[in-house]
Design an enzyme around this catalytic site. Structure first.
Site, mmCIF file in Angstrom:
data_model
loop_
_atom_site.group_PDB
_atom_site.id
_atom_site.type_symbol
_atom_site.label_atom_id
_atom_site.label_comp_id
_atom_site.label_asym_id
_atom_site.label_seq_id
_atom_site.Cartn_x
_atom_site.Cartn_y
_atom_site.Cartn_z
ATOM 1 N N TYR A 1 19.733 26.182 30.930
ATOM 2 C CA TYR A 1 18.822 27.102 31.711
ATOM 3 C C TYR A 1 19.730 28.350 31.862
ATOM 4 O O TYR A 1 21.039 28.090 32.616
ATOM 5 C CB TYR A 1 18.080 26.578 32.787
ATOM 6 C CG TYR A 1 16.950 25.840 32.826
ATOM 7 C CD1 TYR A 1 15.704 26.373 31.999
ATOM 8 C CD2 TYR A 1 16.803 24.708 33.309
ATOM 9 C CE1 TYR A 1 14.871 25.631 31.779
ATOM 10 C CE2 TYR A 1 15.748 24.013 33.127
ATOM 11 C CZ TYR A 1 14.890 24.143 32.296
ATOM 12 O OH TYR A 1 13.847 23.500 32.108
ATOM 13 N N LYS B 1 20.275 3.954 59.497
ATOM 14 C CA LYS B 1 19.055 4.718 59.313
ATOM 15 C C LYS B 1 19.234 5.390 57.816
ATOM 16 O O LYS B 1 20.312 5.342 57.070
ATOM 17 C CB LYS B 1 19.640 6.028 60.230
ATOM 18 C CG LYS B 1 20.714 6.823 59.822
ATOM 19 C CD LYS B 1 20.780 8.084 61.160
ATOM 20 C CE LYS B 1 22.060 8.698 60.809
ATOM 21 N NZ LYS B 1 21.942 9.930 61.623
#
Length: 379
Positions: free
Chosen positions: A266, A44
């Protein structure tokens, strides 16, 4: 030269994720050796981010006998790739395209009466695995509804509307072998199988164990184990040495010398304590580098660990290179198996406060991917 040629990334000049299928083959073989019954290779989430079809083919060649996915769409991808091994899909909505079950020739999980009725209406004759909740309050029928589900499934089976071939469950705490939830989960699964038998069902497939239980808990093995994370080198219990198939590299696209006190990124969360050289990696959280690892992560540069400084942003991360003269174009190893001192997936998970599964499934589509075949055993 065409514009397309200019835009095509080249290995070494672009962030590159290399998948070593030899590691998948070795992990599969180890897990097959530990399992008491068959091994279902769970592929998956695009094979836990490693490539669904490649992982599936490799695992089957290394001893797995079946494939597991969540959705019918994933099952369809396997069939479209030419894979004909038995496939089980276990997480579909009630209004799924159940007719595709017959077209694809796959098994499906049934967690309750609504799903059972929907499958009978749209896919008469389908092969189903009844799914019981063994203590997670998540997927599977609640114990209070299990006997009714079994009786209804048997009634449909007698009418030729489906075939119950399996009973499945899942353990909540298999990575902690001594946890009492495992005893409760095993006991509930045994009860569920007995109850199914009392209703007249004869499921040949009974599966409870995933990777951790396959490695640590033989009492949970039954006729089959479902192994996904272990195929790609993740042992949730941390007890077994599995091989990591992934290596992520990226070139430094820029370097600069900065004075002591220079702020980076930042929020100016980091300032250079001394004069140093900074390198810019064209990788960020859009590529799967967790922002939560900011201020803790490291990468390997010229054989030495160097810290990632400042905040990891969407497209970029900054590395403190020190004073060793590293220049633009130098290829940095962001993560790998750890054989040469590079950070591992497990370390990135720890730096990010998460699990390895989240790291590997988050590695983004912008990365250039290369695949190293497994050799004769994995072809």
């Amino acid at each position: 030269m065409s514009a397309l040629a200019y835009a095509t990334p080249r290995t070494g000049s672009h962030p590159t994720l290399t998948v070593d299928l030899g590691a998948v083959a070795d992990n599969t073989a180890l897990l097959v050796g530990r399992a008491a019954g068959e091994v279902m290779a769970v592929v998956k989430a695009d094979g836990f981010g490693h490539g669904m079809v490649d992982v599936a083919r490799t695992a089957l060649a290394a001893g797995a006998t079946r494939l597991g996915v969540t959705s019918l769409e994933e099952a369809g991808r396997l069939r479209a790739a030419g894979l004909r091994a038995p496939v089980l899909s276990w997480l579909n909505p009630v209004d799924a395209d159940w007719a595709a079950v017959l077209e694809l020739g796959v098994d499906v999980a049934v967690p309750g009466r609504e799903h059972l009725d929907a499958v009978v209406r749209a896919a008469p004759g389908a092969r189903v695995h009844l799914q019981v909740d063994t203590g997670m309050a998540r997927d599977g029928a609640e114990p209070s509804r299990w006997a009714d589900l079994c009786r209804a499934a048997r009634a449909a089976e007698r009418r030729g509307l489906l075939r119950v071939v399996g009973v499945m469950g899942h353990l909540a705490c298999a990575d902690q072998p001594a946890h009492p939830a495992n005893v409760a989960g095993r006991d509930r699964f045994t009860w569920a199988v007995t109850t199914a038998g009392a209703a007249g069902l004869r499921p040949v497939d009974r599966h409870l164990a995933a990777t951790a239980a396959t490695l640590l808990d033989p009492r949970s093995h039954h006729t089959m184990s479902r192994v996904g994370a272990g195929l790609v080198g993740i042992d949730p219990s941390g007890t077994t040495a599995l091989r990591s198939p992934l290596t992520l590299t990226a070139p430094l696209v820029d370097v600069r010398d900065v004075p002591a006190g220079c702020p980076v990124g930042y929020g100016h969360t980091w300032r250079a304590p001394v004069a140093t050289r900074l390198g810019l990696l064209p990788l960020g959280y859009a590529d799967g580098l967790p922002r939560a690892a900011s201020g803790r992560a490291e990468v390997l540069v010229r054989g030495r660990r160097r810290p990632v400084v400042g905040r990891i942003s969407m497209d970029m991360a900054v590395v403190d290179l020190g004073a060793d003269g590293t220049g633009a174009g130098e290829v940095v190893t962001v993560l790998g198996p750890g054989n040469d001192g590079e950070p591992t997936v497990r370390e990135w998970a720890a730096w990010s406060g998460t699990i390895e599964h989240e790291v590997v499934t988050g590695l983004g589509a912008r990365l250039l991917r290369t695949v190293c075949p497994a050799g004769p055993r994995g072809l």
